[in-house]
Design an enzyme around this catalytic site. Structure first.
Site, PDB file in Angstrom:
ATOM      1  N   GLU A  12     -15.041  11.626  -9.959  1.00  0.00           N
ATOM      2  CA  GLU A  12     -14.196  11.180  -8.637  1.00  0.00           C
ATOM      3  C   GLU A  12     -13.148  10.840  -9.841  1.00  0.00           C
ATOM      4  OE1 GLU A  12     -15.032   7.131  -7.490  1.00  0.00           O
ATOM      5  OE2 GLU A  12     -13.032   6.838  -7.447  1.00  0.00           O
TER       6      GLU A  12
ATOM      7  N   ASN B 296     -22.312   3.330 -11.473  1.00  0.00           N
ATOM      8  CA  ASN B 296     -22.314   1.613 -11.104  1.00  0.00           C
ATOM      9  C   ASN B 296     -23.212   1.131 -11.625  1.00  0.00           C
ATOM     10  OD1 ASN B 296     -23.388   1.307  -8.284  1.00  0.00           O
ATOM     11  ND2 ASN B 296     -22.622   3.336  -8.145  1.00  0.00           N
TER      12      ASN B 296
ATOM     13  N   SER C 171     -25.760   6.897 -12.566  1.00  0.00           N
ATOM     14  CA  SER C 171     -25.039   6.527 -11.992  1.00  0.00           C
ATOM     15  C   SER C 171     -23.877   5.915 -12.224  1.00  0.00           C
ATOM     16  CB  SER C 171     -26.043   5.525 -10.545  1.00  0.00           C
ATOM     17  OG  SER C 171     -25.043   4.714 -10.539  1.00  0.00           O
TER      18      SER C 171
ATOM     19  N   HIS D 251     -25.347   9.646  -6.784  1.00  0.00           N
ATOM     20  CA  HIS D 251     -26.109  10.089  -8.234  1.00  0.00           C
ATOM     21  C   HIS D 251     -27.603   9.452  -8.074  1.00  0.00           C
ATOM     22  CE1 HIS D 251     -22.109  10.577 -10.013  1.00  0.00           C
ATOM     23  NE2 HIS D 251     -22.933  11.961 -10.103  1.00  0.00           N
TER      24      HIS D 251
ATOM     25  N   CYS E  41     -23.886   0.464  -0.697  1.00  0.00           N
ATOM     26  CA  CYS E  41     -22.339   0.430  -0.554  1.00  0.00           C
ATOM     27  C   CYS E  41     -21.987   1.466   0.716  1.00  0.00           C
ATOM     28  CB  CYS E  41     -21.423   0.736  -1.440  1.00  0.00           C
ATOM     29  SG  CYS E  41     -21.380   2.361  -1.643  1.00  0.00           S
TER      30      CYS E  41
ATOM     31  N   SER F 153     -25.940   3.419  -4.968  1.00  0.00           N
ATOM     32  CA  SER F 153     -26.151   4.400  -4.782  1.00  0.00           C
ATOM     33  C   SER F 153     -27.778   4.583  -4.079  1.00  0.00           C
ATOM     34  CB  SER F 153     -25.404   5.956  -5.406  1.00  0.00           C
ATOM     35  OG  SER F 153     -26.216   5.815  -7.082  1.00  0.00           O
TER      36      SER F 153
ATOM     37  N   HIS G 157     -15.964  11.783 -15.584  1.00  0.00           N
ATOM     38  CA  HIS G 157     -16.523  11.776 -14.071  1.00  0.00           C
ATOM     39  C   HIS G 157     -15.766  12.145 -12.870  1.00  0.00           C
ATOM     40  CE1 HIS G 157     -17.987   9.258 -10.851  1.00  0.00           C
ATOM     41  NE2 HIS G 157     -18.569   8.984 -10.977  1.00  0.00           N
TER      42      HIS G 157
HETATM   43  S1  SF4 Z   1     -18.658   2.090  -4.460  1.00  0.00           S
HETATM   44 FE1  SF4 Z   1     -17.076   3.778  -3.838  1.00  0.00          FE
HETATM   45  S2  SF4 Z   1     -18.398   4.677  -2.777  1.00  0.00           S
HETATM   46 FE2  SF4 Z   1     -19.401   3.017  -2.206  1.00  0.00          FE
HETATM   47  S3  SF4 Z   1     -17.970   2.398  -1.311  1.00  0.00           S
HETATM   48 FE3  SF4 Z   1     -16.359   2.209  -3.233  1.00  0.00          FE
HETATM   49  S4  SF4 Z   1     -15.770   3.392  -3.540  1.00  0.00           S
HETATM   50 FE4  SF4 Z   1     -16.947   4.007  -1.901  1.00  0.00          FE
END
Ligand code: SF4
Length: 277
Positions: free
Chosen positions: A125, A219, A217, A41, A12, A261, A123
């Protein structure tokens, strides 16, 4: 066998930016250079950065001098202040979307709102966002965690950037039942949402779905969970070496997606390996 890759699979904006900043730091800053925690990650990318001279530390106490890189999902306010106090050169690769959530946490708490972060308590974040709250804050993984609240005057809801929209919506609905005034700021990142939508759409069209990304990771793990809900023959892998021929038996269409990631070169390798199968 037809192999299809989801639109917008892989890095991303925030991760691409962080990686670029880290490789630039590796070229320009004198050693030692560290990232506080793995930069992203993804173990394969972290290994490549290590080869370029960017080490990983888990605690700022391990950094006696030089440069420290802060990750795309940010650090706590205390860590930020400590690095500056110790005179370290800081490369702040915190994603602007995470910064936005941190700013909401700070400004809303200063205005007297009880700030609820919809996210995973452990986490980094979330720990980072939490540190910007002045006074008491709350992390809620689900709407049920707000049920014990009552008589709250001012409540604000924000979210970890990688959260599911549905969970965020449910917490906001629950907030309306327990507080007189509710403000909600959707801090879920579009990159996450778009990846989720497109991956699920693809998973519906294929008979086998491969989700690539680090096991650590968040996500990527969520992408795999969502895809598995519509296509049970979904598999989360980190590299092409983990592909199992049995997953593809009798399969005509395979879908591939990757977490935010996951670098492009890993995606290409997995795709090539699937095509060989
Ligand atoms: S997934 Fe996380 S790192 Fe990637 S653009 Fe969105 S907020 Fe930013």
């Amino acid at each position: 066998m037809q192999v299809m890759v989801a639109n917008r699979a892989g890095f991303c904006f925030g991760v691409r930016r962080a990686i670029k900043m880290a490789f630039t730091a590796a070229r320009r800053c004198p050693p030692p250079i560290y990232s506080l925690g793995p930069l992203i990650h993804n173990p394969q990318v972290v290994r490549r950065l290590g080869e370029e001279g960017v080490g990983v530390v888990e605690d700022l106490d391990e950094v006696k001098g030089g440069t420290v890189i802060f990750r795309s999902h940010g650090v706590t306010l205390e860590e930020m202040n400590l690095a500056q106090k110790r005179g370290l050169k800081v490369v702040d690769a915190t994603c602007p979307f995470v910064k936005k959530a941190q700013k909401y946490a700070s400004s809303l708490s200063k205005k007297g709102y009880l700030v609820v972060i919809v996210g995973d308590k452990g986490h980094p974040e979330v720990q980072g966002i939490l540190s910007y709250i002045k006074g008491e804050g709350l992390v809620a993984g689900s709407a049920q965690e707000l049920e014990s609240l009552s008589g709250v005057k001012k409540l604000a809801v924000i979210a970890q950037t990688t959260q599911f929209y549905k969970d965020f919506q449910e917490v906001v609905s629950q907030a309306l039942l327990v507080a007189q005034e509710v403000r909600a700021f959707n801090t879920i990142c579009d990159a996450t949402y778009i990846r989720q939508q497109e991956s699920v759409k693809l998973a519906q069209e294929v008979e086998c779905m491969i989700v690539i990304g680090g096991y650590n990771s968040a996500n990527t793990t969520r992408l795999a969970t969502l895809c598995r809900q519509v296509q049970p023959n979904t598999h989360h892998v980190e590299t092409e070496q983990e592909l199992d021929r049995r997953w593809f038996a009798g399969v005509q269409k395979v879908g591939i997606t990757a977490g935010a990631s996951t670098p492009d070169w890993l995606l290409v390798k997995v795709k090539e390996e699937v095509e060989k199968i």
